[in-house]
Design an enzyme around this catalytic site. Sequence first.
Site, mmCIF file in Angstrom:
data_model
loop_
_atom_site.group_PDB
_atom_site.id
_atom_site.type_symbol
_atom_site.label_atom_id
_atom_site.label_comp_id
_atom_site.label_asym_id
_atom_site.label_seq_id
_atom_site.Cartn_x
_atom_site.Cartn_y
_atom_site.Cartn_z
ATOM 1 N N LYS A 199 41.700 69.217 20.577
ATOM 2 C CA LYS A 199 42.670 68.333 21.246
ATOM 3 C C LYS A 199 44.105 68.578 20.765
ATOM 4 C CE LYS A 199 39.490 64.594 22.470
ATOM 5 N NZ LYS A 199 38.304 64.859 21.620
HETATM 6 O O1 S5P Z 1 37.663 61.109 26.435
HETATM 7 C C1 S5P Z 1 36.992 61.667 25.564
HETATM 8 C C2 S5P Z 1 37.143 63.019 25.295
HETATM 9 C C3 S5P Z 1 36.326 63.621 24.346
HETATM 10 S S1 S5P Z 1 36.435 65.313 24.141
HETATM 11 N N1 S5P Z 1 36.048 60.979 24.894
HETATM 12 C C4 S5P Z 1 35.229 61.556 23.952
HETATM 13 O O2 S5P Z 1 34.379 60.866 23.393
HETATM 14 N N2 S5P Z 1 35.396 62.892 23.635
HETATM 15 C C5 S5P Z 1 34.560 63.561 22.597
HETATM 16 O O3 S5P Z 1 33.188 63.498 22.999
HETATM 17 C C6 S5P Z 1 34.624 62.913 21.209
HETATM 18 O O4 S5P Z 1 35.618 63.546 20.437
HETATM 19 C C7 S5P Z 1 33.211 63.140 20.663
HETATM 20 O O5 S5P Z 1 33.146 64.379 19.982
HETATM 21 C C8 S5P Z 1 32.331 63.224 21.884
HETATM 22 C C9 S5P Z 1 31.562 61.937 22.206
HETATM 23 O O6 S5P Z 1 30.616 61.671 21.213
HETATM 24 P P1 S5P Z 1 29.540 60.484 21.369
HETATM 25 O O7 S5P Z 1 28.836 60.474 20.033
HETATM 26 O O8 S5P Z 1 30.279 59.222 21.635
HETATM 27 O O9 S5P Z 1 28.625 60.888 22.504
#
Ligand code: S5P
Length: 258
Positions: A93
């Site tokens: 990011k």
């Molecule tokens: O809007 C976003 C963009 C990203 S890249 N929301 C997110 O959650 N992410 C990424 O997706 C975040 O940095 C994390 O690595 C992943 C979501 O992880 P989870 O454990 O919540 O599924």
Amino acid sequence: KRVVLPYEQRAELAKNAVAKQLFNIMATKKTNLCLSVDLTSTTQILDLLEKVGEHICLVKTHADIIEDFSNDFTTRMKQLSNRFNFLILEDRKYADIGHIVSLQYLKGVHRISQWADCVTAHSLPGEGILKALFASGDNHGVFLLAEMSSEGNLITPEYKLSTVTMASKYPELITGYVCQNKDTFTDPGLIQLTPGVQLESSRDDFGQVYNTPEKVIIENGGDVIVVGRGIVAAKSPETQAVLYKDTLWKCYTKRISG
Ligand code: S5P
């Protein structure tokens, strides 16, 4: 409409080499699952990839949360990506001026350009960030953040629109967008990467919002689906990865069959 075209046809329309590759991998392996391997030890990460590599099209890393990061780790991860045919996305990011982003991409302890097929970037600093990333490598790609999954995020419809306009000047660089809705862009050669996904809608304690596979793929147009804790925090990540893979693929086939 881009969302009803199959991945193999969209591969032909991709202007970015990584997007083309990723569409083809999805079509061949029949998986649109991206594992967000948000773990802090290299052994944990490599062990998990060894188990789930065959079920994923893409692994998403956060190199800066890994406590024992090394060149040996990225070499091994690359070997796994070749063995199992998945790509690597470093979710860095980027959000600084182009000059610094170029250094962050090429240098430092992480040397991201040497092992990541693609990276994520914010459009906030303006076009210089894309110009710098474009000049800093070849056969690489960028997923630009056009929307976020977290509640209260400050991205507006105007910001999203300007992001897509800005990206349209760099067709060879842009792999796709990190976003939540299918109205974000229309080019079928680009990939919609959607995070914030679990089998049941829910949220975490820090503003993350989860939608179901049906909602993000069939209603909202997600192409590659990012799952982190839904898999990595499960009792059996391997079993859970297979469940996600099957569920996500079923939604995709339903979507393209109208
Ligand atoms: O809007 C976003 C963009 C990203 S890249 N929301 C997110 O959650 N992410 C990424 O997706 C975040 O940095 C994390 O690595 C992943 C979501 O992880 P989870 O454990 O919540 O599924």
